[in-house]
Design an enzyme around this catalytic site. Structure first.
Site, PDB file in Angstrom:
ATOM      1  N   ARG A   1      20.536  66.579  58.922  1.00 23.20           N
ATOM      2  CA  ARG A   1      20.138  65.247  58.478  1.00 23.20           C
ATOM      3  C   ARG A   1      20.836  64.150  59.289  1.00 23.20           C
ATOM      4  O   ARG A   1      20.240  63.106  59.576  1.00 23.20           O
ATOM      5  CB  ARG A   1      20.447  65.099  56.982  1.00 23.20           C
ATOM      6  CG  ARG A   1      19.926  63.818  56.388  1.00 23.20           C
ATOM      7  CD  ARG A   1      20.025  63.843  54.868  1.00 23.20           C
ATOM      8  NE  ARG A   1      19.537  62.620  54.275  1.00 23.20           N
ATOM      9  CZ  ARG A   1      20.245  61.902  53.391  1.00 23.20           C
ATOM     10  NH1 ARG A   1      21.445  62.302  53.022  1.00 23.20           N
ATOM     11  NH2 ARG A   1      19.733  60.796  52.884  1.00 23.20           N
TER      12      ARG A   1
ATOM     13  N   HIS B   1      18.884  61.042  61.034  1.00 26.24           N
ATOM     14  CA  HIS B   1      19.175  59.631  60.752  1.00 26.24           C
ATOM     15  C   HIS B   1      19.668  58.910  61.994  1.00 26.24           C
ATOM     16  O   HIS B   1      19.402  57.729  62.186  1.00 26.24           O
ATOM     17  CB  HIS B   1      20.204  59.514  59.627  1.00 26.24           C
ATOM     18  CG  HIS B   1      19.592  59.648  58.269  1.00 26.24           C
ATOM     19  ND1 HIS B   1      19.978  58.917  57.177  1.00 26.24           N
ATOM     20  CD2 HIS B   1      18.592  60.448  57.831  1.00 26.24           C
ATOM     21  CE1 HIS B   1      19.251  59.253  56.126  1.00 26.24           C
ATOM     22  NE2 HIS B   1      18.408  60.194  56.496  1.00 26.24           N
TER      23      HIS B   1
ATOM     24  N   ASN C   1      21.533  56.026  53.411  1.00 31.53           N
ATOM     25  CA  ASN C   1      22.481  56.974  53.981  1.00 31.53           C
ATOM     26  C   ASN C   1      23.374  57.611  52.942  1.00 31.53           C
ATOM     27  O   ASN C   1      24.266  58.374  53.293  1.00 31.53           O
ATOM     28  CB  ASN C   1      23.393  56.234  54.964  1.00 31.53           C
ATOM     29  CG  ASN C   1      22.853  56.306  56.354  1.00 31.53           C
ATOM     30  OD1 ASN C   1      21.879  57.001  56.609  1.00 31.53           O
ATOM     31  ND2 ASN C   1      23.491  55.601  57.236  1.00 31.53           N
TER      32      ASN C   1
ATOM     33  N   HIS D   1      13.535  69.902  55.094  1.00 31.49           N
ATOM     34  CA  HIS D   1      13.905  69.967  53.674  1.00 31.49           C
ATOM     35  C   HIS D   1      13.881  71.396  53.130  1.00 31.49           C
ATOM     36  O   HIS D   1      14.011  71.588  51.929  1.00 31.49           O
ATOM     37  CB  HIS D   1      13.008  69.039  52.850  1.00 31.49           C
ATOM     38  CG  HIS D   1      13.288  67.582  53.081  1.00 31.49           C
ATOM     39  ND1 HIS D   1      12.527  66.569  52.573  1.00 31.49           N
ATOM     40  CD2 HIS D   1      14.283  66.969  53.793  1.00 31.49           C
ATOM     41  CE1 HIS D   1      13.031  65.398  52.938  1.00 31.49           C
ATOM     42  NE2 HIS D   1      14.082  65.610  53.693  1.00 31.49           N
TER      43      HIS D   1
END
Ligand code: HEM
Ligand SMILES: *[C@@H]1O[C@H](CO)[C@@H](O)[C@H](O)[C@H]1NC(C)=O
Ligand SMILES: CC(=O)N[C@H]1CO[C@H](CO)[C@@H](O)[C@@H]1O
Length: 322
Positions: A64, A68, A96, A194
């Protein structure tokens, strides 16, 4: 002797190719650190593998972080910067919250700085660490060319439009990912990230009330129970095998057990349902599409020359030299 001559020829060819690519063109290459830090990839792999062996949920955190990073300001390690006094960095933004794995990145950087100071960028470390983390928990291997530069900007509000909200529908996701050059298949496959990790209650409780028709009733009531008991800090896993990189995420979308609106919408929308079914049926195809998507993700808006640097610490920009 002939071999040496050929090697020299090859090096000249490579230099010409790099010069022709010029500024503004992504000049990533394999074995970028071959001369200055030959064990860079090996060092990243060994720190990641220690960390993930100790705590398998860290694989999700590392994947992740790279996502990001790349979606906000390009893959320039902006997500790693701590806030400067009086301001807020990307990592302080609401989107975040619950980012994890910063300590693993610090440890990799410390090890690399001890071996070859000032050579390997934090942005490359993130890209490599995400790849290794995925591999460690059963996901596919893919090449990660290197040469990203670290940026100097990290502002919390940059995340607001750059990062997808968990309440977006499939068309909105297609549009947002499209702005970075991803096609629909890339977007659905990348959502398959995911297959690892968890989300916290505020990311999915709103849909428990409004999306009953696309939510398995038993699943919905167990999520409601989790969140009633644990409040905003409680979490649920995206799929039943949250520390294994596999195709179960897509199978659960078919069973209406997607955790976020932005997950379930992929099955509910005619534009994406076919892909969900294909990935659910054929894990190998999901893996292939995921590696394609990650390859593109790792090249979003790369910083060239003066726009980037090799940070000494991943948490702070270098002091200006003037
Ligand atoms: C498609 C749009 C996406 C949306 C709306 C989205 C949204 C979210 C949200 C809301 C969370 C949970 C945050 C929390 O409540 O703690 C999350 C977690 C996560 N996301 Fe995404 N995400 C998206 C795409 C991606 C992509 C492309 C990747 C990587 C390829 C990814 C990897 C992860 C991982 C691994 C976690 C779990 C983190 C952990 O357990 O620490 N996501 N995402
Ligand atoms: C998806 O979301 C957008 C923006 O919120 C909205 O305009 C659109 O009507 C939605 N599409 C569907 C099919 O619900
Ligand atoms: C709003 C919020 O949850 N911010 C968090 C962002 O990430 C940092 C670093 O992990 C946390 O300390 C913040 O609390």
């Amino acid at each position: 002797m002939g071999a040496v001559k050929n090697l020299v020829k090859l090096l000249i060819l490579v230099e010409v190719a790099v010069a022709l690519a010029g500024p503004g063109v992504a000049a990533l290459s394999m074995n970028y650190y071959g001369m200055n830090c030959p064990f860079a990839e090996y060092i990243v792999r060994s720190v990641v593998s220690d960390a993930v062996m100790g705590d398998p949920t860290l694989a999700a955190g590392l994947l992740r972080l790279h996502f990001h990073d790349c979606f906000v300001q390009g893959c320039d390690a902006s997500v790693l910067l701590d806030a400067a006094p009086g301001s807020k960095a990307e990592k302080d933004a609401l989107a975040n919250k619950s980012l994890r794995g910063f300590e693993v990145i610090d440890k990799i950087k410390d090890t690399l700085e001890a071996q070859c100071p000032g050579v390997v960028t934090c942005a490359d470390i993130l890209a490599l660490a995400a790849r290794d983390a995925v591999l460690m928990v059963g996901g596919p291997y893919y090449d990660v060319p290197q040469g990203r530069r670290d940026g100097r900007r990290s502002v919390d509000t940059d995340t607001l439009t750059a990062l997808p909200s968990p309440f977006l529908n499939a068309s909105a996701l297609i549009t947002l990912f499209g702005t970075h050059g991803f096609n629909v298949q890339d977007m659905v496959a990348l959502s398959g990230g995911h297959t690892l990790g968890v989300a916290h209650c505020p990311s999915f409780t709103p849909r428990l009330k409004f999306e009953a028709s696309t939510l398995d009733a038993g699943f919905a009531s167990s999520l409601a129970a989790t969140c009633n008991k644990g409040g905003d800090s409680a979490s649920a896993t995206f799929d039943r095998t949250s520390t294994a990189f596999d195709g179960v995420y897509f199978k659960e979308l078919q069973q209406r057990r997607g955790l976020l609106s932005s997950d379930q919408t992929l099955y509910e929308s005619p534009e994406t349902q076919r892909l969900v079914n294909m990935f659910a049926m054929n894990q190998g195809y999901f893996f292939y599409a995921f590696t394609q998507g990650m390859g593109k993700m790792g090249q979003i808006d790369l910083k060239e020359g003066d726009r980037g640097e090799v940070r000494k610490s991943c948490r702070v920009v270098n002091k200006p030299s003037w």
